[in-house]
Design an enzyme around this catalytic site. Structure first.
Site, PDB file in Angstrom:
ATOM      1  N   ARG A  45       0.799  -1.227   0.000  1.00 63.81           N
ATOM      2  CA  ARG A  45       0.000   0.000   0.000  1.00 63.81           C
ATOM      3  C   ARG A  45       0.834   1.280   0.000  1.00 63.81           C
ATOM      4  NH1 ARG A  45      -4.837   0.399   4.251  1.00 63.81           N
ATOM      5  NH2 ARG A  45      -5.253  -1.570   3.181  1.00 63.81           N
ATOM      6  N   HIS A  91      -8.069  -3.823  -7.540  1.00 57.36           N
ATOM      7  CA  HIS A  91      -7.857  -3.116  -6.271  1.00 57.36           C
ATOM      8  C   HIS A  91      -9.155  -3.106  -5.456  1.00 57.36           C
ATOM      9  CE1 HIS A  91      -5.090  -0.614  -3.982  1.00 57.36           C
ATOM     10  NE2 HIS A  91      -6.066   0.250  -3.731  1.00 57.36           N
ATOM     11  N   TYR A 135     -18.006  13.157 -13.981  1.00 58.42           N
ATOM     12  CA  TYR A 135     -17.876  14.330 -14.840  1.00 58.42           C
ATOM     13  C   TYR A 135     -16.536  14.398 -15.569  1.00 58.42           C
ATOM     14  CZ  TYR A 135     -21.793  15.975 -12.003  1.00 58.42           C
ATOM     15  OH  TYR A 135     -23.012  16.083 -11.366  1.00 58.42           O
TER      16      TYR A 135
END
Length: 844
Positions: A45, A91, A135
């Site tokens: 990570r 993931h 968007y």
């Protein structure tokens, strides 16, 4: 200790019995669980792999986009699609974590070389978050294509994803040294990483140098890598701190904003901030400045505005009229993030599992090792493919050479399987070769097609030899890596954004980086300064019109020009009688027509205080004193030793009377003579010994008695021995461009404090005297005249004639515009080259 009673076993298990329970100390269980968690955070990570510079989430995003065809040449696609695919296949974490990572890889103020090209709102330096992923759109940048290059050629290992349904790369081929050029930030368990970004061109040069000379040390590498190169620019300080960071992997590097103090038309000053330190929130920075002003911790700021546009930072800090600009700026550096420290901690995973703090050389070596593995596996893959194709071509060549027998064999066979068996038996072919022959089209029997097969076979055999030679020779393999690095530099290399200052903050000792060479320093009456190479201006005939040498602001004009060397100390004497010190290379170099920078960027000047004299301290071995002269005729002599220990806030050089300004400062030997010339054409010559040496804070004595509104306009120091031999002349120039030389023997030595004698006949044709210098008759230097409108004329000094003391002189400079006047004059060293492509000015 009491014995633990034995547990009685039941003859039969109850329906709810879960089986045997193992007892374990809770401390051991917590330790094991915490270590497992810590290793998961460290490896999976928070820390990047030194080979490709990515954490797993970055790698998975780029691989998902590459696999789905979102290359740099493809169309944009909604980020929601990318986030969804990454979560579904690679993931298994929250969508916000994936999208935030994607956004950061698209922000040009976070990454020196962005990996994703975004379309839409992707946040800003003010800390604004990006628009929702429904968007925004994205695709890979060109540099990311290079990161994925050759991944399909089995260059890296693949591992099953979290559910075993897909496979993902454990590391990317990483043709670009991503970890070094883009840096990273990560906080793991018990450790953290903070690697600064660098310039790709410098890193590529260092890699090439390290390939050529593997024994190179960190000092050798720093000849190529000057320091971090942040995407937001700024100024990084102290070569020693940078060296420590590169040598040990840990150090703090001070970074300052790029600032400039400029003067407004009203006379007030403003501070412009055009670059801020890396990862500083601009909105938070502005709030902090406003808070300091409101709490009166910083005084002198009148207004604060953010005039930044997309991609450009422009913070305007307007100052009050009574503020000290340099002092306010230093307070801002001290109390805000206009000055910040980047704490370098170059921690990364080596071999994918071992966290280690690495030096810059070790990082470069790990990159080279990774590329060796990638190039070797790619070469082996290409070699296997080339051999496979060559094997098929060998079969086709046999078929084309014996085409009639092949056709006859196929015709006599029962079916495809029988034909394949007969071909294998008769022509000693392999099964794959036989299948290729059976799949041949009739068009391949044409002569041109047969030539193509021969040509391709030759190309494949040559390729096989080349690939085998690469695998056998480490030298050739390193040459392949070197060539690819050089190509990367050509494709993606750009100019450095962050300026590197060798010394610590507040010190500008860059002598090891700046060559000691001649330079011309120019200053305007408005307080702007710059330096230029001496060959910027060509020589012209007397009476020429000159070339533009400076673009000044309205109502400003060039006042002083002198030559010196870049390593020389410059003393700046102000109209208020204070003195400051700078190195010549601290003065910014500009173009011939640039305005330069305001001197308040370098000196802590008080409101209304101006630099009157800039004195170059080169070749001052014979100097014992500095002789100061004011516009009201006051003279003062002070030992040079009193100016050795300079403070940044300046020293007092002379105590002035009201209405008096310091105008001239010249070095003397103790036995020289002094000549003063006034605006109305009067002059006086007296011995330096008439002026006793005084302390720095003394006010001085009268040098010449002035009449009415007359004032001293020029002064010079002369050697008596040269004057007696008749080798010296007094050169005077009037504001309308008329000038002359007069033998110094025509000026008698008088006592200090008299009215003097006439040096130039002043009329409406000449105007007032603007400059006066003493020179020798055989002076081969060039004369540089500067007008109030910035026009520069350079002409041989010998072209000025020698005339009587009570004459007007001849035309030395003509003006392009009506109303222009001579503002200042200086001498340049002879032998400077002319500028090419310019015509000489006409003579009189």
């Amino acid at each position: 200790m009491p014995k633990t009673p034995k547990r009685q076993e039941s003859p039969a298990k109850a329906p709810h019995d879960i089986g045997t329970v193992e007892l374990a100390p809770i401390t051991d269980e917590m330790r094991k669980a915490y270590i497992d968690y810590a290793m998961s955070v460290i490896v999976a990570r928070a820390l990047p792999d030194v080979r490709d510079g990515f954490k797993p989430v970055h790698r998975r995003i780029l691989y998902s986009m590459w696999k789905n065809g979102l290359r740099s040449s493809a169309r944009f696609k909604k980020c929601a699609s990318v986030v969804g695919d990454v979560i579904a296949k690679y993931h298994p974490h929250g969508d916000s974590a994936v999208y935030d990572t994607l956004v950061r890889m698209a922000q040009d103020f976070n990454l020196r070389y962005p990996l994703i090209r975004g379309q839409g709102n992707f946040g800003s330096l003010d800390g604004d978050s990006a628009a929702a992923y429904r968007y925004t759109e994205s695709k890979l940048e060109t540099v990311s294509d290079e990161m994925m290059l050759d991944i399909e050629k089995e260059t890296v290992d693949f591992a099953p994803n979290f559910d075993g349904a897909e496979k993902e790369p454990t590391v990317l081929p990483a043709k670009l040294p991503n970890l070094i050029i883009n840096g990273t930030l990560g906080i793991a368990v018990g450790m953290a990483t903070n690697i600064p970004p660098h310039n790709l061109g410098e890193i590529c040069d260092a890699i090439v140098a390290l390939i050529d000379d593997p024994s190179m040390d960190i000092n050798g590498i720093m000849k190529y890598v000057k320091g971090p190169d942040f995407p937001t620019g700024g100024i990084a300080y102290n070569k020693q701190d940078i060296l420590a960071a590169y040598a040990t992997g840990k150090a703090g590097i001070v970074v300052r904003a790029q600032t400039e103090i400029v003067e407004e038309s009203s006379g007030a000053f403003r501070i412009l901030v055009t670059e801020i330190p890396y990862q500083v929130n601009k909105a938070t920075l502005l709030e902090r400045i406003a808070e300091l002003v409101q709490t009166k911790k910083i005084e002198g700021i009148r207004d604060l505005r953010d005039e930044s546009s997309k991609g450009d930072v422009r913070i305007v800090i307007e100052l009050k009229r009574d503020a000290y600009p340099k002092k306010v700026l230093n307070q801002l550096f001290k109390m805000t993030q206009l000055q910040d420290t980047f704490h370098v901690n170059m921690l990364a995973l080596v071999d994918g599992v071992v966290p280690r703090v690495l030096s810059l050389k070790q990082m470069l070596e790990e990159y080279i090792k990774h590329r060796q593995v990638v190039v070797r596996r790619r070469t082996e893959y290409d070699l296997a493919k080339a051999k496979d194709r060559a094997h098929i071509l060998e079969g086709l060549r046999i078929a084309l050479l014996k085409i009639d027998q092949v056709v006859d064999t196929i015709k006599k066979s029962k079916d495809r399987d029988d034909a394949r068996a007969n071909l294998i038996k008769k022509f000693k072919l392999t099964e794959r070769q036989a299948n290729a022959i059976l799949e041949m089209r009739l068009q391949q029997l044409a002569n041109l097609e047969r030539l193509k097969v021969e040509q391709e076979y030759k190309e494949k055999t040559d390729l096989i030899k080349e690939l085998e030679s690469i695998l056998k020779s480490e030298k050739k393999m390193m040459l392949v890596i070197r060539t690819e690095v050089v190509d990367m530099r050509k494709s993606f290399g750009d100019e450095r954004r962050t300026k590197i200052v060798a010394g610590p903050v507040g010190e500008f000792s860059m002598e090891d980086l700046v060559p000691d060479e001649q330079t011309v320093v120019m200053m305007t009456a408005g307080g702007y300064i710059k330096r230029l190479p001496p060959d910027t201006f060509r020589a012209q005939h007397r009476g020429g019109k000159g070339v533009a040498g400076l673009t000044t602001k309205e109502e400003d004009f060039v006042q002083r020009v002198f030559t010196t060397s870049t390593h020389t100390d410059l003393l700046f004497f102000t109209t208020r009688g204070r003195v400051f010190q700078l190195k010549a290379y601290d003065v910014p170099q500009g173009s011939r027509t640039s305005k330069g920078q305001a001197i308040v960027n370098f000196l802590q000047l008080a409101p209304g205080e101006r630099v009157a004299v800039t004195l170059s301290m080169d070749d001052q071995d014979a100097t014992k004193h500095l002789l100061m002269v004011t516009n009201k005729g006051t003279v003062k002599k002070t030992a040079l030793e009193e100016f050795k220990n300079m403070r940044r806030s300046g020293l007092i050089a002379i105590t002035l009377k009201p209405g008096d300004d310091l105008r001239w400062v010249e070095p003397t030997s103790g036995s020289d003579e002094v000549v003063l010339v006034t605006k109305n054409g009067q002059s006086i010559r007296f011995e330096e010994a008439d002026v006793r040496a005084m302390g720095r804070t003394a006010a001085g004595v009268r040098g010449i008695k002035l009449k009415g509104s007359d004032e001293v306009i020029g002064m010079d120091v002369i050697s008596p021995s040269l004057a007696k031999k008749g080798q010296l002349e007094l050169f005077t120039i009037a504001e309308n461009g008329l000038g002359k030389c007069t033998n110094l023997q025509e000026y008698k030595v008088q006592g200090r404090g008299g009215s003097g004698i006439r040096a130039m006949k002043i009329t409406s044709k000449t105007g007032g005297v603007v400059g006066a210098y003493v020179s020798s008759k055989d002076d081969d230097r060039d004369l540089m005249l500067i007008s109030k409108k910035g026009i520069v004329l350079r002409t041989p000094f010998k072209s000025v004639p020698t005339l009587g003391r009570d004459t007007q002189g001849v035309r030395v400079m003509r003006f392009k515009e009506i109303g222009d006047l001579v503002s200042s004059v200086a001498f340049l060293t002879a032998g400077m080259e002319e500028m090419e492509g310019e015509e000489r000015g006409g003579g009189e």
